[in-house]
Write an enzyme that holds these catalytic residues in place. Structure first.
Site, PDB file in Angstrom:
ATOM      1  CG  ASN A 143      -1.544   1.327   1.511  1.00 43.75           C
ATOM      2  OD1 ASN A 143      -2.511   1.719   0.865  1.00 43.75           O
ATOM      3  ND2 ASN A 143      -0.987   2.066   2.469  1.00 43.75           N
ATOM      4  CB  THR A 152      -5.892   9.850   2.597  1.00 42.90           C
ATOM      5  OG1 THR A 152      -5.407  10.117   1.277  1.00 42.90           O
ATOM      6  CG2 THR A 152      -6.720   8.578   2.596  1.00 42.90           C
ATOM      7  CE1 TYR A 187      -0.143   7.829  -6.729  1.00 41.58           C
ATOM      8  CE2 TYR A 187      -1.976   8.140  -8.253  1.00 41.58           C
ATOM      9  CZ  TYR A 187      -1.476   7.680  -7.047  1.00 41.58           C
ATOM     10  OH  TYR A 187      -2.320   7.044  -6.161  1.00 41.58           O
TER      11      TYR A 187
HETATM   12  P1  NAD Z   1      -1.179   8.783   2.614  1.00 40.79           P
HETATM   13  O1  NAD Z   1      -0.166   9.743   2.105  1.00 40.79           O
HETATM   14  O2  NAD Z   1      -2.278   9.267   3.489  1.00 40.79           O
HETATM   15  O3  NAD Z   1      -0.435   7.568   3.360  1.00 40.79           O
HETATM   16  C1  NAD Z   1       0.632   6.912   2.723  1.00 40.79           C
HETATM   17  C2  NAD Z   1       1.485   6.221   3.769  1.00 40.79           C
HETATM   18  O4  NAD Z   1       2.579   5.588   3.094  1.00 40.79           O
HETATM   19  C3  NAD Z   1       2.097   7.223   4.771  1.00 40.79           C
HETATM   20  O5  NAD Z   1       1.954   6.739   6.087  1.00 40.79           O
HETATM   21  C4  NAD Z   1       3.549   7.312   4.339  1.00 40.79           C
HETATM   22  O6  NAD Z   1       4.445   7.611   5.409  1.00 40.79           O
HETATM   23  C5  NAD Z   1       3.785   5.923   3.768  1.00 40.79           C
HETATM   24  N1  NAD Z   1       4.911   5.915   2.846  1.00 40.79           N
HETATM   25  C6  NAD Z   1       5.068   6.664   1.736  1.00 40.79           C
HETATM   26  N2  NAD Z   1       6.263   6.413   1.190  1.00 40.79           N
HETATM   27  C7  NAD Z   1       6.873   5.491   1.981  1.00 40.79           C
HETATM   28  C8  NAD Z   1       8.147   4.851   1.942  1.00 40.79           C
HETATM   29  N3  NAD Z   1       9.043   5.131   0.996  1.00 40.79           N
HETATM   30  N4  NAD Z   1       8.439   3.948   2.897  1.00 40.79           N
HETATM   31  C9  NAD Z   1       7.566   3.679   3.898  1.00 40.79           C
HETATM   32  N5  NAD Z   1       6.345   4.265   3.985  1.00 40.79           N
HETATM   33  C10 NAD Z   1       6.020   5.164   3.044  1.00 40.79           C
HETATM   34  O7  NAD Z   1      -1.760   8.072   1.312  1.00 40.79           O
HETATM   35  P2  NAD Z   1      -3.110   7.232   1.080  1.00 40.79           P
HETATM   36  O8  NAD Z   1      -4.074   8.134   0.425  1.00 40.79           O
HETATM   37  O9  NAD Z   1      -3.485   6.498   2.302  1.00 40.79           O
HETATM   38  O10 NAD Z   1      -2.583   6.229  -0.049  1.00 40.79           O
HETATM   39  C11 NAD Z   1      -2.246   4.880   0.195  1.00 40.79           C
HETATM   40  C12 NAD Z   1      -2.101   4.173  -1.134  1.00 40.79           C
HETATM   41  O11 NAD Z   1      -3.332   4.267  -1.859  1.00 40.79           O
HETATM   42  C13 NAD Z   1      -1.013   4.771  -2.039  1.00 40.79           C
HETATM   43  O12 NAD Z   1      -0.357   3.722  -2.724  1.00 40.79           O
HETATM   44  C14 NAD Z   1      -1.817   5.620  -2.997  1.00 40.79           C
HETATM   45  O13 NAD Z   1      -1.145   5.812  -4.224  1.00 40.79           O
HETATM   46  C15 NAD Z   1      -3.073   4.794  -3.153  1.00 40.79           C
HETATM   47  N6  NAD Z   1      -4.222   5.565  -3.629  1.00 40.79           N
HETATM   48  C16 NAD Z   1      -4.732   6.603  -2.888  1.00 40.79           C
HETATM   49  C17 NAD Z   1      -5.831   7.318  -3.383  1.00 40.79           C
HETATM   50  C18 NAD Z   1      -6.449   8.461  -2.634  1.00 40.79           C
HETATM   51  O14 NAD Z   1      -7.319   9.121  -3.187  1.00 40.79           O
HETATM   52  N7  NAD Z   1      -6.084   8.730  -1.389  1.00 40.79           N
HETATM   53  C19 NAD Z   1      -6.385   6.963  -4.616  1.00 40.79           C
HETATM   54  C20 NAD Z   1      -5.830   5.909  -5.329  1.00 40.79           C
HETATM   55  C21 NAD Z   1      -4.755   5.208  -4.824  1.00 40.79           C
END
Ligand code: NAD
Length: 278
Positions: free
Chosen positions: A110, A212, A177
């Site tokens: 994730n 988020t 992305y």
């Molecule tokens: P967020 O930024 O709220 O949380 C992401 C988490 O990943 C954070 O705790 C961060 O510290 C951790 N992280 C990032 N890079 C890291 C690294 N190199 N090593 C260790 N930890 C790391 O993001 P989110 O919205 O919860 O997104 C989670 C996943 O869902 C991501 O892969 C994102 O691309 C995907 N996503 C999110 C959305 C959205 O709308 N929020 C939509 C589609 C996909």
């Protein structure tokens, strides 16, 4: 019953009882919701993130809620602070699952970043390498290294990769992305095809806009001074008329990790309020 995901905690069962699941990027947002739901469904979990403070707080909150439920909480949550762009973190998290819990059944790739919000031609090589290392290489390596650990357990497992609706379409300003999420969708299909004979299922979730910090940052990039305008523009593109909640992605992830999804592999599941229909 509300359709906005408020009812999700009422549906929690014990579908992951005695399973061991690794969740990366578990300090906040979608990853924290997945870790929480997996633990509530009976799993022992390894949570991984580079944000030490937020990860510790999330792990403690999960431990408290397990204790409140009456389940023995002492050895349920293992915490690993590490950067997913470092290959050693991936080796460490698999070893921690085996060392603390003796097996590995589930992996949720994730952790991710959205990188710079900039025009296609303005992205640098450094930005390219950074987002590939975190969003793609980490998940690829984790899928490789999870296989022997899952086979040594009961001979099977479930891997859930976090793709995005950005895998399926152009998103102006977020081309790198989108590239990484397209790669995740493709890696999911290839790993699913090769791992099926080992009874390791591999699926991807393609979330639409989920409420988020990551999406908040995207809103600010789109319109720094009027992020609420960006938010209403994004909301207008979603047929269900709202952002999704992290718990709604967690519900889908839990389904994919459980034997309820025993015949599901190679799927790339939109959880997007219908945004991909537009
Ligand atoms: P967020 O930024 O709220 O949380 C992401 C988490 O990943 C954070 O705790 C961060 O510290 C951790 N992280 C990032 N890079 C890291 C690294 N190199 N090593 C260790 N930890 C790391 O993001 P989110 O919205 O919860 O997104 C989670 C996943 O869902 C991501 O892969 C994102 O691309 C995907 N996503 C999110 C959305 C959205 O709308 N929020 C939509 C589609 C996909």
């Amino acid at each position: 019953m509300s359709d906005a995901g408020d009812h999700l905690t009422a549906n929690i069962g014990q579908r992951l009882s005695s399973r061991v699941v690794i969740v990366t990027g578990a300090a906040k947002g979608i990853g924290a919701a997945i870790a929480k739901r997996c633990a509530a469904e009976g799993a022992s979990i390894v949570v991984v993130d580079r944000d030490d403070g937020a990860l510790t707080a999330t792990a403690e909150a999960i431990q408290r809620s397990i204790a409140d439920s009456g389940r023995a909480s002492t050895d349920t949550v293992s915490v690993l602070v590490g950067d997913m762009s470092e290959p050693q973190t991936i080796t460490n998290m698999i070893e921690l699952a085996l060392q603390d819990h003796g097996r590995l059944d589930g992996l949720v790739n994730n952790a991710g970043i959205f990188g710079a919000y900039t025009r296609f031609e303005n992205n640098s090589i450094d930005a390219f390498d950074e987002i590939i290392d975190i969003n793609v290489r980490a998940a690829w390596l984790a899928m490789q290294q999870a296989k022997p650990a899952m086979l040594a357990s009961d001979g099977g497992g479930s891997i859930v990769n976090m793709a995005s609706m950005a895998a399926m379409r152009a998103n102006r300003g977020l081309s790198l992305y989108g590239l990484t999420k397209g790669a995740i969708a493709n890696l999911t299909m290839n790993a699913a095809a090769e791992y099926a004979k080992h009874n390791i299922r591999v699926n991807a979730i393609c979330p639409g806009p989920i409420d988020t910090d990551m999406l908040g940052a995207v809103e600010e990039f789109i319109d720094e001074r009027h992020s609420e305008v960006a938010r209403s523009q994004i909301t207008a593109s979603i047929p269900l008329g709202r952002y999704g909640r992290p718990e709604e992605i967690a519900a889908t992830a839990t389904f994919l990790l459980s034997s309820d999804a025993g015949f599901v592999t190679g799927a790339r599941i939109p959880v997007d309020g219908g945004q991909s229909l537009e």
